[in-house]
Design an enzyme around this catalytic site. Structure first.
Site, PDB file in Angstrom:
ATOM      1  CE  LYS A 115      -2.094  -1.159   3.802  1.00 20.09           C
ATOM      2  NZ  LYS A 115      -1.465  -2.482   4.008  1.00 20.09           N
ATOM      3  CB  THR A 116       3.670   2.288   2.166  1.00 19.68           C
ATOM      4  OG1 THR A 116       2.857   2.158   3.336  1.00 19.68           O
ATOM      5  CG2 THR A 116       4.570   3.494   2.318  1.00 19.68           C
ATOM      6  CG  ASP A 168       0.686   4.997   4.219  1.00 21.69           C
ATOM      7  OD1 ASP A 168      -0.162   4.085   4.075  1.00 21.69           O
ATOM      8  OD2 ASP A 168       1.911   4.770   4.300  1.00 21.69           O
ATOM      9  CD  GLU A 169       0.077   2.951   8.464  1.00 18.26           C
ATOM     10  OE1 GLU A 169      -0.891   2.280   8.875  1.00 18.26           O
ATOM     11  OE2 GLU A 169       1.215   2.483   8.312  1.00 18.26           O
ATOM     12  CD  GLN A 210      -1.413  -3.309   9.141  1.00 20.86           C
ATOM     13  OE1 GLN A 210      -0.383  -2.871   9.607  1.00 20.86           O
ATOM     14  NE2 GLN A 210      -1.567  -3.531   7.847  1.00 20.86           N
ATOM     15  NE  ARG A 264       3.999  -4.369  11.069  1.00 24.26           N
ATOM     16  CZ  ARG A 264       3.475  -3.912   9.935  1.00 24.26           C
ATOM     17  NH1 ARG A 264       4.172  -3.115   9.153  1.00 24.26           N
ATOM     18  NH2 ARG A 264       2.272  -4.275   9.549  1.00 24.26           N
TER      19      ARG A 264
HETATM   20  P1  ATP Z   1       1.710  -2.168   5.956  1.00 21.15           P
HETATM   21  O1  ATP Z   1       0.291  -2.624   5.956  1.00 21.15           O
HETATM   22  O2  ATP Z   1       2.525  -2.900   6.961  1.00 21.15           O
HETATM   23  O3  ATP Z   1       1.839  -0.683   6.017  1.00 21.15           O
HETATM   24  P2  ATP Z   1       2.062  -2.008   3.100  1.00 21.15           P
HETATM   25  O4  ATP Z   1       0.844  -2.591   2.519  1.00 21.15           O
HETATM   26  O5  ATP Z   1       2.164  -0.543   3.146  1.00 21.15           O
HETATM   27  O6  ATP Z   1       2.328  -2.633   4.541  1.00 21.15           O
HETATM   28  P3  ATP Z   1       4.623  -1.894   1.842  1.00 21.15           P
HETATM   29  O7  ATP Z   1       5.391  -1.518   3.041  1.00 21.15           O
HETATM   30  O8  ATP Z   1       4.339  -0.879   0.816  1.00 21.15           O
HETATM   31  O9  ATP Z   1       3.282  -2.606   2.300  1.00 21.15           O
HETATM   32  O10 ATP Z   1       5.321  -3.122   1.126  1.00 21.15           O
HETATM   33  C1  ATP Z   1       5.796  -4.252   1.853  1.00 21.15           C
HETATM   34  C2  ATP Z   1       7.067  -4.775   1.212  1.00 21.15           C
HETATM   35  O11 ATP Z   1       6.772  -5.397  -0.037  1.00 21.15           O
HETATM   36  C3  ATP Z   1       8.057  -3.677   0.900  1.00 21.15           C
HETATM   37  O12 ATP Z   1       9.356  -4.142   1.147  1.00 21.15           O
HETATM   38  C4  ATP Z   1       7.829  -3.421  -0.567  1.00 21.15           C
HETATM   39  O13 ATP Z   1       8.945  -2.865  -1.210  1.00 21.15           O
HETATM   40  C5  ATP Z   1       7.509  -4.810  -1.096  1.00 21.15           C
HETATM   41  N1  ATP Z   1       6.662  -4.773  -2.311  1.00 21.15           N
HETATM   42  C6  ATP Z   1       5.412  -4.297  -2.402  1.00 21.15           C
HETATM   43  N2  ATP Z   1       4.909  -4.422  -3.640  1.00 21.15           N
HETATM   44  C7  ATP Z   1       5.871  -5.021  -4.379  1.00 21.15           C
HETATM   45  C8  ATP Z   1       5.985  -5.435  -5.756  1.00 21.15           C
HETATM   46  N3  ATP Z   1       4.984  -5.250  -6.622  1.00 21.15           N
HETATM   47  N4  ATP Z   1       7.117  -5.999  -6.122  1.00 21.15           N
HETATM   48  C9  ATP Z   1       8.137  -6.189  -5.246  1.00 21.15           C
HETATM   49  N5  ATP Z   1       8.106  -5.847  -3.958  1.00 21.15           N
HETATM   50  C10 ATP Z   1       6.986  -5.254  -3.509  1.00 21.15           C
HETATM   51 MG    MG Z   2       2.339   0.814   4.754  1.00 23.15          MG
END
Ligand code: ATP
Ligand code: MG
Length: 663
Positions: A43-44, A235-236, A267, A622
């Site tokens: 997402k981030t 975000d969040e 979350q 995490r």
């Molecule tokens: P959270 O809910 O904990 O905030 P999130 O959904 O924001 O997590 P991110 O932190 O953006 O997730 O991504 C998690 C990990 O997966 C990061 O290391 C990110 O670089 C990797 N990632 C996400 N999408 C891809 C992709 N399409 N290809 C490769 N790596 C990815």
């Molecule tokens: Mg995130």
């Protein structure tokens, strides 16, 4: 010779670096969009790529607003954006709600009846003010009457503001045991508001309420900002409160403005601070044209960790149905559950295992120890120290809330805002023999003179004439007399007639003024000096004193760590670990009564129990490669130790998903 230019951002293949769901969200033209997906699904990353792509498409950076959970998160995202888009992202407005509110209010607070150059009160200042008011209104009988402590008054006040309810209602529903004190509490809150206003100060909650008030009541400012921001990204989003949701609605209210929010309802962990998960549940009702994107791949964790995370959260009733499939398929050490005989042994396990992992080549920065409450970390801190394993700890007192830092900053605050009562009191109370009564007397006299001077010089935001002249006539009680002249002379040194000193120069000067006090008050004087030096190092980009002071008030502990030491293990509360990831994660103190907390268990409130489980979910998600879940069967020291069964969150996990490690 052939000279190869770096590919321009426009040549970047976004589709190749994102999965189709992420790509669709990154490129959507929807006016309102919600990305809702589980932990570690990118997402981030999606938000980061979207910002980069907007820049690629020619959107001016100053027309983008990116709201994040910490200022550090914004900074990291914008660095990433800069490398993706191949251009500076500096003019993008990015940061927490509080820092964006501060930025806007610096320009317009006068419209709300503040003087220019308002001061921000942090949690510690707020408590100091409440403590003084309890003393004033309740006096010595506060202990006998079980009158609530400053901390409780602060939490009640803050919860009321952040849930948009009256404090009376909040008291009756959430603090019913304080019923009989309602009248006095009301008086204290009234006085609190008056004192803040007189000090030309805002607490953190005021930043939000005032921004909202400004946007609601002043059409010209609202229209101006709405015209400015073409893209608002958040975000969040699951942890926004009612004020923040309203602020988002207004800032993104322009007809041409797009709004994208991302989050994960599973979350949501800040309801105790007024966050309301309903905002994400109801986004599509609030914005009926909203496009909803789901991401179903998890990129963070190995399958075994993802399975245990999914199993854990499945016990919550109220949630968006989500499936998460792992993108990774290697490295399948099952998560470990470790019952330790007691808390010290648990800590020994953690330290020994970290030692082994580091010996095997895993960097300290890729390891985290997470816990529900700061004090749970004490044994681990001791064991790590004993084993010479370096760590950084992000829970506990904020860097800027430490006494010696505040001693220095008080001078700068008073320099920038002579109406700042808290800063003034802090300074004079360091004079030997000056007690509370003398400080109050001095303050009254000081305030009268300062206020008159500012009224007479309406174009000045602070006192620009030499303090030794302006305050020459102040009546000084005998106890303070030996130090008063020196104090005024020092204030003069801080604003010489011929130039404006930088924040770093100011800090340096103040440190020399109060050297004797620092030596006398703190046993680890040398370390404290180090901290003070760090203060200027981490804030060296602040343009002027006001910017410097805003940063001091608004930056979190993590923001001050300019460089992460690759050897340092992270110790953090789960709340502060939100959005982050590590190769190896230890979650400690997973005993029933510790986590979930016994208060929540006793209250029997389903909502609160579900929030505890979401917190557990945040913790386990995490981890990328290895996850260790431990608990102490006995917690405490020999005379008061308590038997502690494993947390219900552990016993609910299917045994085939983990391995039991017996010490
Ligand atoms: P959270 O809910 O904990 O905030 P999130 O959904 O924001 O997590 P991110 O932190 O953006 O997730 O991504 C998690 C990990 O997966 C990061 O290391 C990110 O670089 C990797 N990632 C996400 N999408 C891809 C992709 N399409 N290809 C490769 N790596 C990815
Ligand atoms: Mg995130």
């Amino acid at each position: 010779m052939k000279y190869t230019l770096r590919p321009t951002a426009a040549g970047r293949d976004y589709a190749a670096e994102l999965n189709p769901e992420q790509y669709a969200a990154v490129t959507t033209n929807a006016r309102h969009a919600l990305v809702i997906a589980g932990a570690g699904s990118g997402k981030t990353r999606t938000l980061t790529y979207r910002v980069a792509r907007l820049l690629d498409a020619g959107v001016a950076p100053w027309r983008i607003l990116l709201l994040t959970f910490t200022n550090k998160a914004a900074r990291e995202m914008l660095e990433r954006v800069a490398s993706l888009a191949g251009m500076g992202a500096g003019q993008i407005w990015g940061g927490t709600f509080h820092s964006v509110a501060n930025r806007i209010l610096r320009l317009h607070a006068v419209r709300l009846g503040y003087q220019p150059g308002f001061t921000i009160l942090d949690g510690d200042d707020q408590r100091a003010l409440f403590r003084a008011l309890v003393k004033q209104f309740v006096g010595k009988s506060s202990k006998n009457d079980r009158f609530p402590k400053a901390e409780v008054l602060q939490s009640l006040h803050s919860l009321a503001v952040n849930t948009g309810r009256s404090w009376q209602l909040t008291l009756r529903t959430e603090y019913a045991h304080l019923d009989k004190h309602e009248e006095v509490i009301g008086k204290i809150y009234e006085a609190y508001a008056v004192r803040k206003k007189e000090s030309n100060a805002m607490d953190f909650d005021d930043l939000l309420t005032n921004l909202l008030r400004l946007l609601q009541a002043h059409e010209d400012i609202r229209t101006d900002l709405q015209g400015r921001f073409l893209h608002v990204l958040v975000d969040e989003y699951q942890d926004t409160n009612v004020l923040q949701a309203a602020i988002i609605g207004l800032l993104a209210g322009g007809l041409d403005t797009s709004l994208m929010v991302v989050g994960d309802d599973a979350q949501s962990i800040y309801s105790w601070r007024g966050a309301n998960v309903d905002h994400i549940f109801e986004f599509s009702n609030t914005y009926p044209d909203a496009e909803v994107f789901k991401i179903e791949t998890n990129y963070r964790s190995v399958p075994a960790i993802l399975e245990i995370s999914n199993a854990a959260i499945s016990n919550n009733t109220r949630q968006f149905a989500k499936t998460l499939r792992p993108a990774r398929d290697t490295g399948c050490m099952k998560p470990a559950i470790i019952p330790a005989p007691d808390n010290r042994t648990e800590a020994r396990f953690v330290a020994q295992r970290i030692d082994e992992l580091m010996a095997a080549g895993i960097a300290g920065k890729d390891i985290a120890v997470l816990y529900r409450a700061h004090f749970h970390s004490m044994d681990v801190q001791m064991e790590l120290t004993r084993n010479h394993i370096p760590y950084r700890i992000t829970s506990g007192l904020r860097f800027f809330e430490q006494a010696h830092i505040k001693d220095v900053v008080a001078w700068l605050r008073l320099l920038s805002n002579p109406r700042d009562e808290i800063a003034f009191r802090r300074i004079v109370s360091t004079f030997p023999r000056v007690g509370e009564a003398t400080a109050s007397k001095l303050w009254e006299n000081w305030f009268a003179v300062a206020d008159a001077w500012l009224q007479a010089n309406p174009e000045a935001t602070t006192i620009t004439a030499p303090h030794s002249e302006v305050f020459a006539a102040v009546k000084v009680p005998a106890a303070a007399r030996p130090h008063w002249g020196g104090f005024l002379a020092s204030m003069d040194d801080l604003h010489p007639a011929d130039k404006v000193l930088t924040p770093a120069e100011l800090v340096h000067l103040v440190q020399s003024f109060i050297d004797a006090h620092l030596r006398a008050s703190y046993e680890n004087y040398e370390e404290r000096l180090e901290d003070i030096a760090q203060l200027t190092r981490s804030l060296s980009d602040a343009a002027d004193l006001d910017a410097f002071l805003s940063q001091v008030a608004l930056l979190s502990e993590d923001d001050t760590q300019t460089e992460i030491d690759p050897d340092c293990v992270t110790l953090s509360t789960i709340h502060q670990a939100k959005g982050l990831e590590w190769k190896v994660v230890f979650v400690i103190f997973l005993g029933e009564g510790l986590f979930p907390h016994y208060r929540v268990i006793q209250s029997g409130e389903m909502d609160d129990l579900e929030e505890e489980l979401r917190l557990f979910y945040v913790a386990v998600t995490r981890a990328e490669d290895q996850l260790y879940l431990s608990y102490p069967r006995y917690n405490g020291h020999s005379y008061d130790s308590q038997f502690c069964p494993p947390s219900r969150f552990l016993t609910a996990l299917p045994p085939e998903l983990y391995e039991l490690w017996n010490l």
